[in-house]
Motif scaffolding. Structure first.
Motif, PDB file in Angstrom:
ATOM      1  N   ARG A  37       0.740  -1.626   0.185  1.00 17.03           N
ATOM      2  CA  ARG A  37       0.213   0.235   0.211  1.00 17.03           C
ATOM      3  C   ARG A  37       1.071   1.291   0.016  1.00 17.03           C
ATOM      4  O   ARG A  37       2.292   0.918   0.396  1.00 17.03           O
ATOM      5  CB  ARG A  37      -0.928   0.283   1.485  1.00 17.03           C
ATOM      6  CG  ARG A  37      -1.900  -1.076   0.722  1.00 17.03           C
ATOM      7  CD  ARG A  37      -2.553  -1.284   2.568  1.00 17.03           C
ATOM      8  NE  ARG A  37      -1.799  -1.269   3.900  1.00 17.03           N
ATOM      9  CZ  ARG A  37      -2.037  -1.382   4.718  1.00 17.03           C
ATOM     10  NH1 ARG A  37      -2.803  -0.585   4.906  1.00 17.03           N
ATOM     11  NH2 ARG A  37      -0.920  -1.709   5.564  1.00 17.03           N
ATOM     12  N   TYR A  50       5.541  -2.121  -4.003  1.00 21.28           N
ATOM     13  CA  TYR A  50       6.056  -4.132  -4.296  1.00 21.28           C
ATOM     14  C   TYR A  50       4.234  -4.429  -3.872  1.00 21.28           C
ATOM     15  O   TYR A  50       3.192  -4.107  -3.417  1.00 21.28           O
ATOM     16  CB  TYR A  50       6.461  -4.247  -3.742  1.00 21.28           C
ATOM     17  CG  TYR A  50       6.593  -4.812  -2.754  1.00 21.28           C
ATOM     18  CD1 TYR A  50       6.516  -4.255  -1.354  1.00 21.28           C
ATOM     19  CD2 TYR A  50       6.426  -6.321  -2.324  1.00 21.28           C
ATOM     20  CE1 TYR A  50       6.521  -4.547   0.150  1.00 21.28           C
ATOM     21  CE2 TYR A  50       6.022  -7.044  -1.605  1.00 21.28           C
ATOM     22  CZ  TYR A  50       5.852  -6.236  -0.155  1.00 21.28           C
ATOM     23  OH  TYR A  50       5.496  -6.279   1.521  1.00 21.28           O
ATOM     24  N   LEU A 127       9.981  -7.443  13.681  1.00 15.32           N
ATOM     25  CA  LEU A 127       9.503  -7.114  15.052  1.00 15.32           C
ATOM     26  C   LEU A 127       8.296  -8.345  15.247  1.00 15.32           C
ATOM     27  O   LEU A 127       7.930  -8.861  14.432  1.00 15.32           O
ATOM     28  CB  LEU A 127       9.090  -5.908  15.260  1.00 15.32           C
ATOM     29  CG  LEU A 127       9.959  -4.957  14.308  1.00 15.32           C
ATOM     30  CD1 LEU A 127       9.072  -3.267  14.125  1.00 15.32           C
ATOM     31  CD2 LEU A 127      11.038  -4.564  15.190  1.00 15.32           C
TER      32      LEU A 127
HETATM   33  N1  LIG Z   1       0.712  -2.308  16.955  1.00 17.93           N
HETATM   34  C1  LIG Z   1       1.153  -2.907  17.937  1.00 17.93           C
HETATM   35  O1  LIG Z   1       0.054  -1.883  19.368  1.00 17.93           O
HETATM   36  C2  LIG Z   1       2.083  -3.391  18.327  1.00 17.93           C
HETATM   37  C3  LIG Z   1       2.764  -3.295  19.692  1.00 17.93           C
HETATM   38  C4  LIG Z   1       3.396  -4.798  19.715  1.00 17.93           C
HETATM   39  C5  LIG Z   1       4.940  -5.850  18.099  1.00 17.93           C
HETATM   40  N2  LIG Z   1       3.763  -4.887  17.940  1.00 17.93           N
HETATM   41  C6  LIG Z   1       4.263  -5.956  16.226  1.00 17.93           C
HETATM   42  O2  LIG Z   1       4.903  -5.154  15.510  1.00 17.93           O
HETATM   43  C7  LIG Z   1       4.561  -5.750  13.703  1.00 17.93           C
HETATM   44  C8  LIG Z   1       3.500  -5.022  12.939  1.00 17.93           C
HETATM   45  O3  LIG Z   1       2.213  -4.936  13.499  1.00 17.93           O
HETATM   46  P1  LIG Z   1       2.017  -3.224  13.435  1.00 17.93           P
HETATM   47  O4  LIG Z   1       0.602  -3.520  14.012  1.00 17.93           O
HETATM   48  O5  LIG Z   1       2.316  -2.478  12.789  1.00 17.93           O
HETATM   49  O6  LIG Z   1       0.893  -4.487  11.756  1.00 17.93           O
HETATM   50  P2  LIG Z   1      -0.319  -3.741  10.751  1.00 17.93           P
HETATM   51  O7  LIG Z   1      -0.346  -1.963  11.408  1.00 17.93           O
HETATM   52  O8  LIG Z   1      -0.896  -4.379  10.738  1.00 17.93           O
HETATM   53  O9  LIG Z   1       1.024  -3.916   9.658  1.00 17.93           O
HETATM   54  C9  LIG Z   1       1.729  -4.421   9.453  1.00 17.93           C
HETATM   55  C10 LIG Z   1       1.969  -4.098   7.826  1.00 17.93           C
HETATM   56  O10 LIG Z   1       2.199  -5.991   7.289  1.00 17.93           O
HETATM   57  C11 LIG Z   1       2.429  -5.818   5.949  1.00 17.93           C
HETATM   58  N3  LIG Z   1       2.135  -7.425   5.336  1.00 17.93           N
HETATM   59  C12 LIG Z   1       0.753  -7.878   6.009  1.00 17.93           C
HETATM   60  N4  LIG Z   1       0.147  -8.905   4.672  1.00 17.93           N
HETATM   61  C13 LIG Z   1       1.863  -9.215   4.263  1.00 17.93           C
HETATM   62  C14 LIG Z   1       2.299 -10.290   3.954  1.00 17.93           C
HETATM   63  N5  LIG Z   1       1.299 -11.015   3.397  1.00 17.93           N
HETATM   64  N6  LIG Z   1       3.658 -10.183   3.378  1.00 17.93           N
HETATM   65  C15 LIG Z   1       4.422  -8.297   3.490  1.00 17.93           C
HETATM   66  N7  LIG Z   1       3.900  -7.882   4.113  1.00 17.93           N
HETATM   67  C16 LIG Z   1       2.550  -7.982   4.439  1.00 17.93           C
HETATM   68  C17 LIG Z   1       1.009  -5.227   5.776  1.00 17.93           C
HETATM   69  O11 LIG Z   1       1.451  -3.714   4.377  1.00 17.93           O
HETATM   70  P3  LIG Z   1       1.135  -4.021   2.685  1.00 17.93           P
HETATM   71  O12 LIG Z   1      -0.023  -4.453   3.052  1.00 17.93           O
HETATM   72  O13 LIG Z   1       1.408  -2.578   2.502  1.00 17.93           O
HETATM   73  O14 LIG Z   1       2.228  -4.131   2.153  1.00 17.93           O
HETATM   74  C18 LIG Z   1       1.229  -4.086   6.814  1.00 17.93           C
HETATM   75  O15 LIG Z   1       0.884  -2.576   6.861  1.00 17.93           O
HETATM   76  C19 LIG Z   1       4.025  -6.797  13.973  1.00 17.93           C
HETATM   77  O16 LIG Z   1       4.923  -8.302  14.280  1.00 17.93           O
HETATM   78  C20 LIG Z   1       3.467  -6.610  15.656  1.00 17.93           C
HETATM   79  O17 LIG Z   1       2.972  -8.066  16.663  1.00 17.93           O
HETATM   80  C21 LIG Z   1       2.511  -4.083  17.390  1.00 17.93           C
END
Ligand SMILES: NC(=O)c1ccc[n+]([C@@H]2O[C@H](COP(=O)([O-])OP(=O)(O)OC[C@H]3O[C@@H](n4cnc5c(N)ncnc54)[C@H](OP(=O)(O)O)[C@@H]3O)[C@@H](O)[C@H]2O)c1
Length: 216
Positions: A37, A50, A127
């Motif tokens: 995106r 990509y 992460l």
């Molecule tokens: N948010 C929190 O509070 C929090 C807390 C602790 C840990 N974390 C960790 O931080 C990391 C990211 O979490 P987030 O909260 O930022 O998640 P998010 O907002 O859902 O974003 C995840 C990203 O992953 C990409 N993605 C999803 N499916 C994919 C695929 N099949 N191939 C490639 N890219 C893909 C998407 O980008 P595109 O679709 O644009 O490519 C999306 O923007 C995770 O490991 C999570 O466990 C987050």
């Protein structure tokens, strides 16, 4: 090609990924922001759009070529995210299959695609979240894929160490609490600020001897 080798952030459109991109750029690092995106424009950030992970290495090469920038010297994989819903036994089976693909297989696919762009000793940081260590009711598939992701990083690191001539260093950065401001987390007991995450990440990126697993 001039300038420092950039940090490539995959999942740069996500809640954490976008803040990591901003934070690393604010620290003066050159950043490649890769996502399917669109990601917002920002100083010091080169977007990499990509469609599938197999296209990603060529998209990175093309973006670097257009900007006259060198290929990345580090990868941060911020792929995945949070979901809370039905218990595992009641949940839609398709969610299980889709989450295995997006939260686990996508990480292996990304590593397969991107490690060849790196040089020996370069960091590759994945992460992960607290559900990987703690069974969470209603987020079972996140806990299972998170636990699997932790082991995936261990295996990748071990296998890399067994071929030192081509070894990048794999690390897992576990964010132990909700990231502040992410409304998808309901009433978190504690939070971590994006700045705390970026600081911990910066230490892993900069220190060749950083632990395999770092918690923040
Ligand atoms: N948010 C929190 O509070 C929090 C807390 C602790 C840990 N974390 C960790 O931080 C990391 C990211 O979490 P987030 O909260 O930022 O998640 P998010 O907002 O859902 O974003 C995840 C990203 O992953 C990409 N993605 C999803 N499916 C994919 C695929 N099949 N191939 C490639 N890219 C893909 C998407 O980008 P595109 O679709 O644009 O490519 C999306 O923007 C995770 O490991 C999570 O466990 C987050």
């Amino acid at each position: 090609m001039t300038g420092p080798r950039p940090v490539l952030v995959v999942g740069a459109s996500g809640y954490v990924g976008s803040r990591v991109v901003q934070g690393l750029a604010a620290d003066g690092r050159a950043v490649l922001a890769a996502a399917r995106r669109p990601v917002p424009d920002a100083d010091g950030v080169l977007p990499v759009r990509y469609d599938t992970v197999t296209d990603l290495p060529d998209a990175v090469r093309a973006a670097c070529g257009r900007a006259g920038a060198p290929l990345p010297g580090a990868v941060v994989a911020s792929i995945g995210g949070w979901h809370k819903g039905a218990a595992l036994l009641d949940d839609d089976p398709e969610r299980w299959t889709a989450t295995l693909a997006s939260h686990l297989t996508a990480h292996l696919d990304a590593a397969r695609a991107l490690v060849p762009l790196l040089r020996p000793g370069d960091p590759y940081v994945v992460l992960n979240g607290s559900a990987s260590r703690e069974a969470m009711a209603g987020s079972g598939v996140i806990s299972v894929t998170g636990a699997g992701l932790a082991m995936l990083v261990q295996v990748l690191r071990l296998e890399a160490e067994q071929r030192p001539s081509a070894a990048v260093r794999f690390h897992e950065l576990v964010i132990d609490h909700a990231v502040a401001g992410d409304d998808r987390n309901e009433d978190p007991a504690q939070t971590r600020t994006p700045a705390q995450v970026v600081h911990a990440l910066g230490e892993v990126l900069d220190q060749p001897g950083a632990p395999a697993v770092v918690h923040v």
